[in-house]
Scaffold this motif. Structure first.
Motif, PDB file in Angstrom:
ATOM      1  N   THR A 128      18.289 102.712  51.808  1.00 42.24           N
ATOM      2  CA  THR A 128      19.589 103.262  51.457  1.00 42.24           C
ATOM      3  C   THR A 128      20.646 102.693  52.391  1.00 42.24           C
ATOM      4  O   THR A 128      20.396 102.463  53.573  1.00 42.24           O
ATOM      5  CB  THR A 128      19.612 104.800  51.572  1.00 42.24           C
ATOM      6  N   ARG A 130      24.951 103.202  52.971  1.00 32.34           N
ATOM      7  CA  ARG A 130      26.148 103.889  52.507  1.00 32.34           C
ATOM      8  C   ARG A 130      27.335 103.434  53.325  1.00 32.34           C
ATOM      9  O   ARG A 130      27.209 103.068  54.497  1.00 32.34           O
ATOM     10  CB  ARG A 130      25.982 105.395  52.533  1.00 32.34           C
ATOM     11  N   THR A 131      28.464 103.437  52.690  1.00 34.55           N
ATOM     12  CA  THR A 131      29.697 103.045  53.347  1.00 34.55           C
ATOM     13  C   THR A 131      30.371 104.310  53.848  1.00 34.55           C
ATOM     14  O   THR A 131      30.488 105.301  53.120  1.00 34.55           O
ATOM     15  CB  THR A 131      30.620 102.312  52.347  1.00 34.55           C
ATOM     16  N   ARG A 133      33.634 106.196  54.959  1.00 33.14           N
ATOM     17  CA  ARG A 133      35.075 106.123  54.769  1.00 33.14           C
ATOM     18  C   ARG A 133      35.772 106.352  56.102  1.00 33.14           C
ATOM     19  O   ARG A 133      35.408 107.233  56.876  1.00 33.14           O
ATOM     20  CB  ARG A 133      35.522 107.179  53.756  1.00 33.14           C
TER      21      ARG A 133
END
Length: 145
Positions: A128, A130-131, A133
């Motif tokens: 996995t 994920r970016t 923010r």
């Protein structure tokens, strides 16, 4: 001698539990009964083999609890009424523990010819990404006076 601590290393954040894990495994390694082997049986498979001569399946237990694999054996009343001139075969109760990675699971256990084998497999980790923010400036923390 200074002992290395995972919790104090600046690049190992969140690994404080490894210190306790190493301490538990050091204590478990101090007992030598029953003798055992650990085999690598493929990229993600392992086998623990314990020499448990004289133990019947009902006198052994294998449990997995909170990442700790524990093998116990107890022979009750085996020596009652016997007079030994020499007793070299251990028939005492034992408890042997192994700390497992959370991704390692027990797949099988078998008793054959005085050897208890416990097969383990490590699950493939989920890949996995994920970016995260990036927000704007944070408000200054309010102080209560």
């Amino acid at each position: 001698m200074t002992r290395f601590s995972f919790g104090s290393h600046p690049f190992l954040l969140g690994f404080e539990d490894l210190d306790a894990l190493l301490e538990r495994s050091e204590r478990a390694a101090s007992d030598s009964y029953p003798p055992y082997n650990i085999e690598q049986r493929g990229e993600r498979r392992y086998r623990i083999t314990l020499a448990v001569a004289g133990f019947a399946p009902e006198q052994l237990s294998v449990t997995l609890e909170e990442g700790r694999l524990t093998v116990r054996g107890e022979q009750e009343g085996e020596a009652a009424g016997r007079e030994y001139l020499h007793r070299g075969i251990a028939a005492r109760k034992f408890s042997r523990s192994f700390v497992l990675d959370p991704r390692v699971e027990v797949t099988d256990a078998a008793l054959e010819r005085g050897l208890l084998t416990v097969d383990l497999a490590r699950r493939q980790p989920e890949q996995t990404a994920r970016t995260i923010r990036i927000g704007g400036p944070r408000e200054k923390e309010k102080t209560h006076g």
